[in-house]
Structure formats: C-alpha cells, structure tokens
Design a protein around this motif. Structure first.
Motif, PDB file in Angstrom:
ATOM      1  N   LEU A  99     -11.235  22.429  17.727  1.00 48.46           N
ATOM      2  CA  LEU A  99      -9.810  21.066  17.930  1.00 48.46           C
ATOM      3  C   LEU A  99     -10.822  20.099  18.062  1.00 48.46           C
ATOM      4  O   LEU A  99     -11.523  20.049  19.515  1.00 48.46           O
ATOM      5  CB  LEU A  99      -9.025  22.150  19.182  1.00 48.46           C
ATOM      6  CG  LEU A  99      -7.919  21.681  19.494  1.00 48.46           C
ATOM      7  CD1 LEU A  99      -7.248  21.418  18.599  1.00 48.46           C
ATOM      8  CD2 LEU A  99      -7.687  22.233  21.049  1.00 48.46           C
ATOM      9  N   LEU A 100     -10.776  18.748  18.034  1.00 49.35           N
ATOM     10  CA  LEU A 100     -10.970  17.526  18.207  1.00 49.35           C
ATOM     11  C   LEU A 100      -9.739  16.844  18.567  1.00 49.35           C
ATOM     12  O   LEU A 100      -8.002  17.140  18.330  1.00 49.35           O
ATOM     13  CB  LEU A 100     -11.353  16.931  16.650  1.00 49.35           C
ATOM     14  CG  LEU A 100     -12.769  18.210  16.011  1.00 49.35           C
ATOM     15  CD1 LEU A 100     -13.660  16.596  14.870  1.00 49.35           C
ATOM     16  CD2 LEU A 100     -13.813  18.188  17.033  1.00 49.35           C
ATOM     17  N   ILE A 101     -10.215  16.337  19.453  1.00 51.90           N
ATOM     18  CA  ILE A 101      -9.046  15.049  19.932  1.00 51.90           C
ATOM     19  C   ILE A 101      -9.828  13.676  19.911  1.00 51.90           C
ATOM     20  O   ILE A 101     -10.720  13.167  19.894  1.00 51.90           O
ATOM     21  CB  ILE A 101      -9.120  15.069  21.807  1.00 51.90           C
ATOM     22  CG1 ILE A 101      -8.845  16.972  21.948  1.00 51.90           C
ATOM     23  CG2 ILE A 101      -8.007  14.558  22.165  1.00 51.90           C
ATOM     24  CD1 ILE A 101      -8.946  17.627  23.241  1.00 51.90           C
ATOM     25  N   TYR A 102      -8.637  12.990  19.525  1.00 49.98           N
ATOM     26  CA  TYR A 102      -9.037  11.611  19.048  1.00 49.98           C
ATOM     27  C   TYR A 102      -8.129  10.422  19.927  1.00 49.98           C
ATOM     28  O   TYR A 102      -7.489   9.651  19.853  1.00 49.98           O
ATOM     29  CB  TYR A 102      -8.941  10.977  17.820  1.00 49.98           C
ATOM     30  CG  TYR A 102      -9.402  11.776  16.378  1.00 49.98           C
ATOM     31  CD1 TYR A 102     -10.418  11.251  15.843  1.00 49.98           C
ATOM     32  CD2 TYR A 102      -9.068  13.009  16.276  1.00 49.98           C
ATOM     33  CE1 TYR A 102     -11.530  11.519  14.566  1.00 49.98           C
ATOM     34  CE2 TYR A 102      -9.800  13.652  15.453  1.00 49.98           C
ATOM     35  CZ  TYR A 102     -10.483  13.382  14.537  1.00 49.98           C
ATOM     36  OH  TYR A 102     -11.232  13.538  13.655  1.00 49.98           O
ATOM     37  N   PRO A 103      -8.632  10.049  21.233  1.00 47.98           N
ATOM     38  CA  PRO A 103      -8.014   9.942  22.203  1.00 47.98           C
ATOM     39  C   PRO A 103      -7.523   8.135  22.063  1.00 47.98           C
ATOM     40  O   PRO A 103      -8.501   7.105  21.184  1.00 47.98           O
ATOM     41  CB  PRO A 103      -8.435   9.279  23.432  1.00 47.98           C
ATOM     42  CG  PRO A 103      -9.590   9.965  23.395  1.00 47.98           C
ATOM     43  CD  PRO A 103      -9.977  10.381  21.672  1.00 47.98           C
ATOM     44  N   SER A 104      -6.298   7.648  21.863  1.00 46.43           N
ATOM     45  CA  SER A 104      -6.131   6.093  21.566  1.00 46.43           C
ATOM     46  C   SER A 104      -6.815   5.281  20.358  1.00 46.43           C
ATOM     47  O   SER A 104      -7.263   4.693  20.463  1.00 46.43           O
ATOM     48  CB  SER A 104      -6.994   5.357  22.220  1.00 46.43           C
ATOM     49  OG  SER A 104      -6.885   5.137  23.765  1.00 46.43           O
ATOM     50  N   LEU A 105      -7.122   6.646  19.117  1.00 46.95           N
ATOM     51  CA  LEU A 105      -7.051   6.101  17.807  1.00 46.95           C
ATOM     52  C   LEU A 105      -6.464   4.982  17.629  1.00 46.95           C
ATOM     53  O   LEU A 105      -7.234   4.356  16.407  1.00 46.95           O
ATOM     54  CB  LEU A 105      -6.432   7.186  17.273  1.00 46.95           C
ATOM     55  CG  LEU A 105      -7.230   6.849  15.625  1.00 46.95           C
ATOM     56  CD1 LEU A 105      -8.817   6.759  15.487  1.00 46.95           C
ATOM     57  CD2 LEU A 105      -7.073   7.984  14.501  1.00 46.95           C
ATOM     58  N   VAL A 255      -3.498  17.703  10.633  1.00 49.44           N
ATOM     59  CA  VAL A 255      -3.642  16.352  11.971  1.00 49.44           C
ATOM     60  C   VAL A 255      -2.476  16.083  12.401  1.00 49.44           C
ATOM     61  O   VAL A 255      -1.125  16.045  11.268  1.00 49.44           O
ATOM     62  CB  VAL A 255      -4.159  15.337  11.601  1.00 49.44           C
ATOM     63  CG1 VAL A 255      -3.469  14.738  10.173  1.00 49.44           C
ATOM     64  CG2 VAL A 255      -5.502  13.928  12.272  1.00 49.44           C
ATOM     65  N   SER A 256      -2.471  15.443  13.555  1.00 46.18           N
ATOM     66  CA  SER A 256      -1.433  15.184  14.196  1.00 46.18           C
ATOM     67  C   SER A 256      -1.312  13.769  14.756  1.00 46.18           C
ATOM     68  O   SER A 256      -2.304  14.273  15.772  1.00 46.18           O
ATOM     69  CB  SER A 256      -0.835  16.348  15.265  1.00 46.18           C
ATOM     70  OG  SER A 256       0.049  15.990  16.313  1.00 46.18           O
ATOM     71  N   SER A 280       0.663   7.815  22.879  1.00 42.84           N
ATOM     72  CA  SER A 280       1.240   7.539  21.828  1.00 42.84           C
ATOM     73  C   SER A 280      -0.151   6.612  21.146  1.00 42.84           C
ATOM     74  O   SER A 280      -1.666   5.782  22.667  1.00 42.84           O
ATOM     75  CB  SER A 280       2.530   6.164  22.397  1.00 42.84           C
ATOM     76  OG  SER A 280       2.426   5.919  21.399  1.00 42.84           O
ATOM     77  N   GLY A 281      -0.186   6.780  20.640  1.00 41.15           N
ATOM     78  CA  GLY A 281      -1.797   6.518  19.756  1.00 41.15           C
ATOM     79  C   GLY A 281      -2.646   7.673  19.632  1.00 41.15           C
ATOM     80  O   GLY A 281      -3.742   7.489  18.823  1.00 41.15           O
ATOM     81  N   ASP A 282      -3.090   8.972  20.415  1.00 41.99           N
ATOM     82  CA  ASP A 282      -3.247   9.938  19.790  1.00 41.99           C
ATOM     83  C   ASP A 282      -3.174  10.652  18.857  1.00 41.99           C
ATOM     84  O   ASP A 282      -2.248  10.363  18.437  1.00 41.99           O
ATOM     85  CB  ASP A 282      -3.905  11.148  21.383  1.00 41.99           C
ATOM     86  CG  ASP A 282      -3.951  10.139  22.728  1.00 41.99           C
ATOM     87  OD1 ASP A 282      -4.543   9.272  22.774  1.00 41.99           O
ATOM     88  OD2 ASP A 282      -3.435  10.628  23.972  1.00 41.99           O
ATOM     89  N   ALA A 283      -4.095  11.225  18.473  1.00 40.52           N
ATOM     90  CA  ALA A 283      -4.872  12.033  16.873  1.00 40.52           C
ATOM     91  C   ALA A 283      -4.888  13.360  17.801  1.00 40.52           C
ATOM     92  O   ALA A 283      -6.538  13.329  18.216  1.00 40.52           O
ATOM     93  CB  ALA A 283      -4.809  11.456  16.038  1.00 40.52           C
ATOM     94  N   VAL A 284      -4.789  14.266  16.722  1.00 41.39           N
ATOM     95  CA  VAL A 284      -5.094  16.018  17.192  1.00 41.39           C
ATOM     96  C   VAL A 284      -5.925  16.453  15.672  1.00 41.39           C
ATOM     97  O   VAL A 284      -5.041  16.745  14.998  1.00 41.39           O
ATOM     98  CB  VAL A 284      -4.534  16.964  17.905  1.00 41.39           C
ATOM     99  CG1 VAL A 284      -4.910  18.546  17.659  1.00 41.39           C
ATOM    100  CG2 VAL A 284      -4.827  16.764  19.166  1.00 41.39           C
TER     101      VAL A 284
END
Length: 338
Positions: A99-105, A255-256, A280-284
């Motif tokens: 489970l990976l989080i891409y904050p403010s991607l 991906v979300s 807004s702009g985050d991805a998981v």
C-alpha cells in the motif's frame, strides 16, 4: 476472478468497526484522531504509521510527462494557477505491504485538466456507462467544436440544460433533468472495460478503448496498464462501503487519484487496518499483498475543496460555476488482463 476471491464476501469484523468509527466521527475531530494518517502541505505524515519508501521512484522526467499532458488539452486557460511540481516522497504502510501513498502528486493545473477531460468529455462518451444508465435512457450533449483536438460535449454547458432522461420503466422511476443528473444522481462512470456492478464482472465483449491521454499519464507514472477505470463522484454524506476489487484477471496494481474535497479512506487486510485522509492531488497505489485489500470511504469532508478548484467548471458554465465546491471526484484505475 483473481485468486478466486469472492467479490460478494463480507469484510472482517475489525475493519467494519474501524469503518463505522470514522463514519460517525465529526469532521472537526479528524485533526485530533491519533490513528488517522494525513499529510501537511509539505507532504509530511502526521504519525509514524507510514515510512518513506525509497525503493519507489517517480519518473525523472515527471515534469515533462505532466507538461505534455497539459499541452494535449488547451480548451481552458488556467492563468493564475501555477504549475508547481513538489517532487514529494512516496510512503508505504508497513503493516499493509504494497500500500503506497503519493501525497500531493499532481499539481493544481494537472488536477483541473483532469476534471475537464473526465467531466466535460468522458462522461459524455456513449461508450462509457454510468449508474444512471441502469434505469434511464441517457441523452448526450452536442460537441461545442467537433473540429477541436479535444472536443468538448459537456453536460455542464448551458446548451445541455434542457436534456431529458426518460425512465426505462415509468412505473418505477421518474424522468430526470440535467440539473438532477449533475447535482446528485450521477454517482459513477466506467471508462474502458465496462464493469457490471450487479454481476461484479467485466463483460466478455471487447471493451471500448481507454482514453489515450489518461492512459499515457497513468502508465508513465505507475507500474501498470490502464485498461479500465471507475470514476466515482461523491458529495458530503456519501460513502463507499468496504469491498475488494477482485474481478480483474491479473494482480497488477490498482491506482486511485483524488480530486476535490478530502476523503477518509479505510484499507485493511485481516485485522490490520490503515485509515488515510486523502486530499486533492493525492494518489494511492494498491499493489502486492494490498492489491486485494478491503477498502472503502466512510466520510467525505465538507468544505475542504482547494480554493483554486472551488469555482470549477467556471463562470462560462453559468449555474454550474462552483460545482466542485461540494464534490469529491475519484479516478480508480486498474489493469484487467495479465
């Protein structure tokens, strides 16, 4: 169906408890919730439940990838909205492998351009079915400029305000108007592979093509092929129950991408759970063991849409200016085949 997992199975009791806890929690209490994983404006996590994953690297040419995405779609000027690429770390949740989080991607310009394409173009494509198709005949708006590189045929355009959605069975459902369709009735739209939500499977027929510009963007950033997506539209008070995405024929990541108001996202395997506040702009990315994790959305946080997005789609769309102020749009993309 991947791994023969049952799409109709019930989630573990522990995950249901966590989901209900955050469903009942008042939005004002979210900032003080010690177990909620959230990120500040500099993409710093609120607690030690996540760690930076230095093995996952964004493409070195990410700026060029995003710039090219913008250049393909120039219908709307975004003057005054900066194109700032933060290059924030990618984080993992150790107790949920994969489970990976891409904050403010995604920078603001990219988010606004995504909204334009998804909501002015893709929901107006007859190949992409919505929840409204289940019970109504759906009319389609006419393109503003059929010769444009990215033609816009938008339900938000004033010329579409008088469209009528007659029911398939008038004894069960009433006709819908465009305002009803856009304000509350439209809940999801499928892109590419047209998932059957009732049977919980993909049709055997050849799926319509995935929008090529979105496909290129997803595939150059994430380790997967974009073949199907579900576009979810939420208002405060809406939820998404706990479920697993197990109908695809491969275990490639899912991906979300979040746009608009904040959402509380619950994800878990067995007794292990993580609760994220997605902005807004985050991805998981759900990969590895977490590809088949239970997940759901118990809360949409009202009043959290970024100020620069609140006015979307803009004053040229009359009564719909400010539609995003009370919305969350989620693009959930998956690979169907090995």
């Amino acid at each position: 169906m991947a791994n023969d997992l049952d799409a109709h199975a019930k989630p573990p009791a522990r995950l249901r408890e966590v989901y209900k806890e955050y469903q009942k929690l008042k939005p004002s209490a979210l900032d003080d919730s010690p177990n909620l994983i959230q990120f500040d404006n500099d993409a710093r996590p609120s607690n030690d439940q996540v760690v930076e994953d230095k093995s996952v690297r964004l493409p070195n040419e990410l700026r060029e990838i995003l710039s090219e995405f913008l250049s393909e779609h120039t219908d709307h000027s975004r003057n005054g909205i900066p194109f700032e690429l933060k290059q924030t770390p990618v984080y993992q949740v150790p107790n949920l492998p994969g489970l990976l989080i891409y904050p403010s991607l995604l920078p603001p310009q990219i988010q606004l351009s995504l909204l334009d394409r998804l909501l002015h173009r893709d929901i107006s494509n007859p190949a992409h079915k919505t929840n409204v198709h289940l019970h109504h005949h759906v009319p389609y708006p006419q393109p503003k400029d059929p010769e444009a590189p990215v033609s816009r045929a938008s339900y938000f355009d004033p010329s579409s305000s008088n469209l009528e959605f007659p029911p398939k069975d008038p004894t069960l459902h009433k006709p819908l108007s465009t305002p009803q369709f856009l304000s509350k009735k439209l809940r999801w739209c499928t892109l590419g592979g047209q998932y059957d939500w009732t049977a919980k499977q993909y049709p055997s027929s050849t799926p319509p093509p995935f929008p090529p510009d979105l496909k290129s963007l997803i595939e150059t950033i994430f380790p997967m092929r974009a073949e199907a997506a579900i576009l979810n539209l939420y208002s405060p008070g809406d939820t998404l129950s706990l479920h697993r995405d197990v109908s695809e024929e491969c275990g490639a990541p899912l991906v979300s991408i979040s746009l608009g108001c904040d959402a509380v996202f619950v994800c878990g395997l067995g007794e292990e759970a993580a609760v994220l506040r997605l902005r807004s702009g985050d991805a998981v990315l759900m990969s590895g063991e977490s590809r088949y994790a239970w997940h759901g959305v118990p809360k949409i946080v009202e009043g959290t849409c970024p100020a620069w997005m609140e006015g979307w789609p803009g004053e040229e769309f009359g009564e719909w200016e400010g539609w995003m102020r009370g919305k969350r749009v989620n693009l959930n993309v998956r690979q169907m085949f090995a």
